[in-house]
Design a protein around this motif. Structure first.
Motif, PDB file in Angstrom:
ATOM      1  N   PHE A  58       0.589   4.863   6.054  1.00 45.62           N
ATOM      2  CA  PHE A  58       0.905   3.541   6.586  1.00 45.62           C
ATOM      3  C   PHE A  58       1.826   2.822   5.599  1.00 45.62           C
ATOM      4  CE2 PHE A  58      -0.106  -1.034   6.392  1.00 45.62           C
ATOM      5  CZ  PHE A  58       0.327  -1.402   7.657  1.00 45.62           C
ATOM      6  N   ILE A  59       2.942   2.316   6.097  1.00 47.33           N
ATOM      7  CA  ILE A  59       3.910   1.632   5.234  1.00 47.33           C
ATOM      8  C   ILE A  59       3.564   0.141   5.182  1.00 47.33           C
ATOM      9  CG2 ILE A  59       6.365   1.137   4.869  1.00 47.33           C
ATOM     10  CD1 ILE A  59       5.784   4.113   4.936  1.00 47.33           C
ATOM     11  N   ASP A  60       3.462  -0.405   3.969  1.00 44.22           N
ATOM     12  CA  ASP A  60       3.201  -1.841   3.843  1.00 44.22           C
ATOM     13  C   ASP A  60       4.475  -2.657   4.029  1.00 44.22           C
ATOM     14  OD1 ASP A  60       0.281  -2.177   2.874  1.00 44.22           O
ATOM     15  OD2 ASP A  60       1.045  -0.477   1.722  1.00 44.22           O
ATOM     16  N   ASN A  62       8.701  -2.565   4.712  1.00 48.43           N
ATOM     17  CA  ASN A  62       9.974  -1.923   5.015  1.00 48.43           C
ATOM     18  C   ASN A  62      11.078  -2.794   4.441  1.00 48.43           C
ATOM     19  OD1 ASN A  62       8.983   0.104   7.189  1.00 48.43           O
ATOM     20  ND2 ASN A  62       8.116  -1.858   7.787  1.00 48.43           N
ATOM     21  N   HIS A 111       3.548 -12.039   0.888  1.00 52.43           N
ATOM     22  CA  HIS A 111       2.814 -11.439   2.000  1.00 52.43           C
ATOM     23  C   HIS A 111       1.484 -10.796   1.648  1.00 52.43           C
ATOM     24  CE1 HIS A 111       5.884 -12.275   4.946  1.00 52.43           C
ATOM     25  NE2 HIS A 111       6.778 -11.900   4.066  1.00 52.43           N
ATOM     26  N   THR A 112       1.063 -10.884   0.404  1.00 52.15           N
ATOM     27  CA  THR A 112      -0.249 -10.311   0.120  1.00 52.15           C
ATOM     28  C   THR A 112      -1.139 -11.382  -0.467  1.00 52.15           C
ATOM     29  OG1 THR A 112       0.128  -9.736  -2.169  1.00 52.15           O
ATOM     30  CG2 THR A 112       0.876  -8.170  -0.539  1.00 52.15           C
ATOM     31  N   ASN A 113      -2.343 -11.451  -0.023  1.00 58.76           N
ATOM     32  CA  ASN A 113      -3.277 -12.452  -0.541  1.00 58.76           C
ATOM     33  C   ASN A 113      -4.671 -11.904  -0.753  1.00 58.76           C
ATOM     34  OD1 ASN A 113      -1.588 -14.900  -0.661  1.00 58.76           O
ATOM     35  ND2 ASN A 113      -1.322 -14.483   1.516  1.00 58.76           N
ATOM     36  N   GLU A 114      -4.780 -10.572  -0.830  1.00 59.98           N
ATOM     37  CA  GLU A 114      -6.112 -10.019  -1.086  1.00 59.98           C
ATOM     38  C   GLU A 114      -6.498 -10.153  -2.557  1.00 59.98           C
ATOM     39  OE1 GLU A 114      -3.442  -8.386  -0.108  1.00 59.98           O
ATOM     40  OE2 GLU A 114      -3.424  -6.284  -0.720  1.00 59.98           O
ATOM     41  N   LEU A 263      -3.452 -21.420  -2.089  1.00 55.14           N
ATOM     42  CA  LEU A 263      -3.626 -20.793  -0.777  1.00 55.14           C
ATOM     43  C   LEU A 263      -5.041 -20.226  -0.627  1.00 55.14           C
ATOM     44  CD1 LEU A 263      -1.103 -18.735   1.169  1.00 55.14           C
ATOM     45  CD2 LEU A 263      -3.353 -17.766   0.859  1.00 55.14           C
ATOM     46  N   LEU A 264      -5.557 -19.653  -1.715  1.00 53.00           N
ATOM     47  CA  LEU A 264      -6.884 -19.040  -1.634  1.00 53.00           C
ATOM     48  C   LEU A 264      -8.009 -20.064  -1.670  1.00 53.00           C
ATOM     49  CD1 LEU A 264      -6.430 -15.907  -3.924  1.00 53.00           C
ATOM     50  CD2 LEU A 264      -6.493 -15.983  -1.432  1.00 53.00           C
TER      51      LEU A 264
ATOM     52  N   LEU B  23       1.283   1.440  13.711  1.00 54.82           N
ATOM     53  CA  LEU B  23       0.703   0.261  13.066  1.00 54.82           C
ATOM     54  C   LEU B  23       1.744  -0.455  12.219  1.00 54.82           C
ATOM     55  CD1 LEU B  23      -2.759   1.698  12.030  1.00 54.82           C
ATOM     56  CD2 LEU B  23      -2.386  -0.261  13.536  1.00 54.82           C
ATOM     57  N   ASN B  24       2.554   0.354  11.525  1.00 58.26           N
ATOM     58  CA  ASN B  24       3.619  -0.241  10.717  1.00 58.26           C
ATOM     59  C   ASN B  24       4.606  -1.007  11.597  1.00 58.26           C
ATOM     60  OD1 ASN B  24       6.650   0.823   9.430  1.00 58.26           O
ATOM     61  ND2 ASN B  24       5.379  -0.662   8.365  1.00 58.26           N
ATOM     62  N   ILE B  27       2.911  -4.310  12.852  1.00 55.81           N
ATOM     63  CA  ILE B  27       2.818  -5.372  11.856  1.00 55.81           C
ATOM     64  C   ILE B  27       4.206  -5.917  11.523  1.00 55.81           C
ATOM     65  CG2 ILE B  27       2.252  -5.791   9.416  1.00 55.81           C
ATOM     66  CD1 ILE B  27      -0.299  -4.150   9.911  1.00 55.81           C
ATOM     67  N   ASN B  55      -6.186  -0.905   4.205  1.00 59.82           N
ATOM     68  CA  ASN B  55      -4.756  -1.053   3.924  1.00 59.82           C
ATOM     69  C   ASN B  55      -4.026  -1.802   5.027  1.00 59.82           C
ATOM     70  OD1 ASN B  55      -5.174   0.382   1.689  1.00 59.82           O
ATOM     71  ND2 ASN B  55      -3.881   2.149   2.247  1.00 59.82           N
ATOM     72  N   VAL B  56      -4.534  -1.667   6.247  1.00 60.37           N
ATOM     73  CA  VAL B  56      -3.914  -2.339   7.383  1.00 60.37           C
ATOM     74  C   VAL B  56      -4.495  -3.745   7.525  1.00 60.37           C
ATOM     75  CG1 VAL B  56      -3.611  -2.245   9.875  1.00 60.37           C
ATOM     76  CG2 VAL B  56      -3.520  -0.140   8.533  1.00 60.37           C
ATOM     77  N   ARG B  58      -5.681  -5.723   5.413  1.00 60.86           N
ATOM     78  CA  ARG B  58      -5.297  -6.732   4.412  1.00 60.86           C
ATOM     79  C   ARG B  58      -4.080  -7.536   4.852  1.00 60.86           C
ATOM     80  NH1 ARG B  58      -3.590  -2.502  -0.386  1.00 60.86           N
ATOM     81  NH2 ARG B  58      -1.784  -1.579   0.640  1.00 60.86           N
ATOM     82  N   HIS B  59      -3.198  -6.949   5.658  1.00 59.85           N
ATOM     83  CA  HIS B  59      -2.035  -7.710   6.121  1.00 59.85           C
ATOM     84  C   HIS B  59      -2.444  -8.791   7.121  1.00 59.85           C
ATOM     85  CE1 HIS B  59       0.958  -5.320   4.045  1.00 59.85           C
ATOM     86  NE2 HIS B  59       0.237  -4.253   4.370  1.00 59.85           N
ATOM     87  N   SER B  62      -4.230 -11.536   5.158  1.00 59.15           N
ATOM     88  CA  SER B  62      -3.285 -12.351   4.400  1.00 59.15           C
ATOM     89  C   SER B  62      -2.642 -13.403   5.310  1.00 59.15           C
ATOM     90  CB  SER B  62      -2.223 -11.438   3.792  1.00 59.15           C
ATOM     91  OG  SER B  62      -1.212 -12.198   3.204  1.00 59.15           O
ATOM     92  N   LEU B  65      -5.047 -16.151   6.023  1.00 61.12           N
ATOM     93  CA  LEU B  65      -5.176 -17.075   4.894  1.00 61.12           C
ATOM     94  C   LEU B  65      -4.016 -18.073   4.869  1.00 61.12           C
ATOM     95  CD1 LEU B  65      -6.424 -14.576   2.171  1.00 61.12           C
ATOM     96  CD2 LEU B  65      -7.670 -16.572   3.003  1.00 61.12           C
ATOM     97  N   VAL B  66      -2.817 -17.589   5.203  1.00 57.83           N
ATOM     98  CA  VAL B  66      -1.663 -18.494   5.270  1.00 57.83           C
ATOM     99  C   VAL B  66      -1.903 -19.536   6.364  1.00 57.83           C
ATOM    100  CG1 VAL B  66       0.806 -18.663   5.797  1.00 57.83           C
ATOM    101  CG2 VAL B  66      -0.041 -16.775   4.375  1.00 57.83           C
TER     102      VAL B  66
END
Lengths: 306, 367
Positions: A58-60, A62, A111-114, A263-264, B23-24, B27, B55-56, B58-59, B62, B65-66
């Motif tokens: 899975f690509i986070d 691109n 784009h990441t907030n974990e 944000l958190l 999935l990519n 998203i 991994n999926v 979390r997007h 996130s 949360l915004v």
């Protein structure tokens, strides 16, 4: 796992130009595309020892840096693309490599907030991580590069990512961004530093990136315990010093240097509190890089907070 | 028409059947359409988020949360704006995203906003602006052609930005520029306000739908086209449930506001894109000969524009369609004798006049 170095030049260029090059960067997978030889050369140098993503992964993110169409090529302009959309204005192609790196940072910043994300460099020795927050220009990247060249493992020069309610740092090793005089300072510090393409006349001046995965464990994904927080400040005319700093002030400063503290919300507050309560904090004022590296070395065995 | 994001918004459960590449894509499409948090809410309503790989997930987390952060900030800003308007005896009337969120409507679930839109009567613009200036909202478009343009031909004043918090506030006095074809009597909107919180108002549900459609079909850029379409779909499904008389008089209201064309397009495309259920005969009621004749051409343009800006969704002629819609939006905004000098001036500014064009440039520090 296969490394980028295992690809032949033509395979690498083929991937960059067509299906995209999947790279494992810390906990994320980027897919990078480019049709610019300069950027391809930079990637080939600086990401040489990075692991390639599994084909079906899975690509986070691109991302792409492309110069499209005759007009854009004639103008010498390129675009940074994220999810195929263009979040920024076009940039001169000569600065494309710096923009790719900034764009890759931007993916994580926005784009990441974990994790609680501090705007900080992070390095480690053994299991002991040091977080170094700082505003741009404070000298955190320069110090980070020098530490990397002195046997420390570079975890990140931009994002210290802390899973909430832990004192751990998630490694996110990417090339270290150096600006203006600090490029020569680092070159003088060590002749073994490897640099990518130089981008001139950017909004931050001259920018070059240094290969950061110099440690045998650079690409391991296990988190590391943060025990120390150092607030570096490069100051030419001040006495060099490493002095303890109070936790309360450190809390506020670290929160100020965070991308997503507010944000958190409560999670952010609790995460920061847990972190600050468990690290020893120092101010590091320096102008000599050798001195600064020795000072940080001396922290490997930290004393309790004052 | 069918594409991944549209399918998943309507049928969230199908996410369990997607492979990593899909999935990519999903998203990616959702993020670039500003619909990632909306999609996350649809998944959450069926408790699907925990059945996906972390991994999926979390997007999605996130983006949520915004969204939560925006809601908190919005409540804070709104209270400050309400107090400022209250000091000059003016009501706070919210439009679009801010209205959906404050009214806690289903259309606000996961809705991301980029600015706050409010409307005040035209004659109250000056005192409103002064009151807002006093609490830190200031215009960054000072003494420029852009400012002149807003004030002379706009239906809103130049955007105000809060000095400390950086939030953007658009103060409208109408929902279309005075130079546009339809001559909207904005005072009609103020006759049917709904008080959603003490001292905080939105347009009536019918007017919200008409405004949303009007905004969408007069836009030149469709970066948020699909998101706005999703807004319409959510409202058109929810409002009739809340108020059985919602459909009755909707067409008449749009006619009264001279916005029937926009409503017609809104209903037609909501049905085409998201299969929005409509009562029998309403499309015919809103249609006329000219709209019927133009329909094939409009479909050609809009059905392309409502796709996410994503390579998998690009069809033949997408670029052409987007360009024609951009040109169309200018024609809708003002007559040619005003438009041509304006476009010439903007083109000149883009190439030679750095001062004005710099205002629009993104701050590279944001990277």
């Amino acid at each position: 796992m296969q490394q980028l170095a295992n690809l032949s030049d033509s395979e690498l260029n083929q991937r960059l130009a067509h299906e995209g090059l999947g790279l494992q960067v810390g906990p994320y997978i980027y897919k990078i595309k480019t049709n610019l030889p300069l950027v391809a050369a930079g990637i080939s140098t600086l990401y040489k020892n990075f692991n390639l993503a599994e084909p079906e992964a899975f690509i986070d993110y691109n991302v792409a840096i492309l110069s499209k169409g005759l007009l854009q090529r004639l103008r010498g302009q390129s675009d940074f693309l994220f999810d195929s959309t263009n979040p920024f204005d076009s940039i001169p192609t000569g600065q494309a490599y710096a923009f790719l790196e900034w764009g890759m940072n931007w993916c994580v910043s926005l784009h990441t907030n974990e994790y609680l994300k501090l705007h900080a460099a992070a390095v480690s020795r053994g299991d002991h991580a040091i977080i170094m927050p700082g505003v741009p220009g404070a000298g955190k990247s320069t110090l980070c590069a020098a530490l990397g060249l002195s046997g420390w493992r570079i975890l990140s020069d931009e994002h210290a990512m802390i899973p909430p309610n832990t004192t751990e740092v998630v490694p996110l090793c990417r090339p270290v961004s150096l600006k203006n005089e600090s490029i020569d300072v680092v070159k003088r510090f060590s002749s073994s530093a490897i640099f990518g393409p130089v981008s001139r006349e950017t909004h931050k001046g001259v920018v070059a990136h240094m290969k950061a995965d110099l440690h045998p464990q650079s690409h391991e994904t296990k988190t590391l315990q943060a025990r120390t927080m150092v607030f570096p400040k490069y100051a030419k005319d001040e006495t060099q010093r490493l002095t303890p700093r109070r936790r309360t002030e450190s809390f506020i400063l670290a929160a100020y240097h965070s991308f997503n503290y507010s944000l958190l919300c409560e999670t952010g507050f609790e995460a920061m509190k847990t972190l600050i309560e468990n690290v020893t904090c120092y101010d590091l004022v320096y102008h000599d890089l050798d001195w600064a590296v020795n000072a940080v070395d001396s922290l490997s065995d930290p004393e309790p907070n004052p | 028409m069918s594409f991944l994001l549209q399918q998943l918004l309507l049928h969230p459960r199908r996410i369990l059947d997607l492979d990593n590449a899909q999935l990519n894509q999903l998203i990616s499409q959702a993020r670039s359409s500003n619909l990632l948090a909306s999609l996350a809410m649809e998944l959450a309503s069926e408790h699907l988020e925990n059945q996906l790989s972390p991994n999926v997930t979390r997007h999605f987390q996130s983006a949520l949360l915004v969204h939560e952060k925006q809601k908190r900030d919005l409540n804070y800003d709104i209270e400050k704006i309400r107090l400022a308007l209250d000091s000059i005896g003016e009501k706070l009337v919210l439009l679009k995203g801010a209205a959906y969120l404050l009214a806690e409507l289903p259309v606000g679930r996961g809705r991301l906003i980029s600015d706050i839109d409010i409307i005040v009567p035209f004659l109250r613009i000056d005192p409103t602006e002064r009151a807002l200036n006093e609490v830190g909202w200031e215009s960054s478009y000072v003494n420029s052609y852009n400012e002149y343009y807003y004030r002379k031909w706009g239906h809103e004043i130049p955007p105000l930005t809060h000095l400390k918090r950086g939030t953007t506030l658009d103060v409208h006095h109408n929902i279309l520029p005075p130079t546009a074809g339809p001559n909207v009597d904005a005072s009609l909107l103020f006759e049917r306000l709904i008080e959603v919180k003490p001292g905080i108002f939105t347009l009536s549900q019918q007017d919200m739908v008409i405004h949303s459609a009007t905004h969408l079909f007069h836009e030149g850029e469709f970066r948020h086209g699909l998101r706005d379409m999703w807004d319409l779909d959510r409202m058109l499904r929810d409002f009739p449930d809340q108020d059985p008389s919602f459909w009755k008089g909707l067409v008449d209201r749009a006619r009264e506001l001279e916005l029937l064309g926009s409503l017609y397009h809104g209903l037609h495309y909501a049905q085409r894109v998201f299969g929005t259920p409509l009562p029998a005969g309403i499309i015919e009621e809103a249609e006329n000969l000219s709209r019927r004749l133009r329909k094939p051409f409009m479909d050609f343009l809009f059905l392309r524009a409502f796709q996410p800006d994503h390579p998998q969704c690009r069809q033949r002629f997408t670029s052409l369609a987007l360009y024609l819609l951009y040109v169309r939006s200018h024609f809708l905004r003002m007559p040619l004798y005003l438009l041509l000098p304006h476009l010439a001036r903007k083109a000149w500014m883009r190439h030679f006049d750095k001062k004005d064009s710099l205002e629009n440039e993104q701050n590279p520090e944001a990277i």
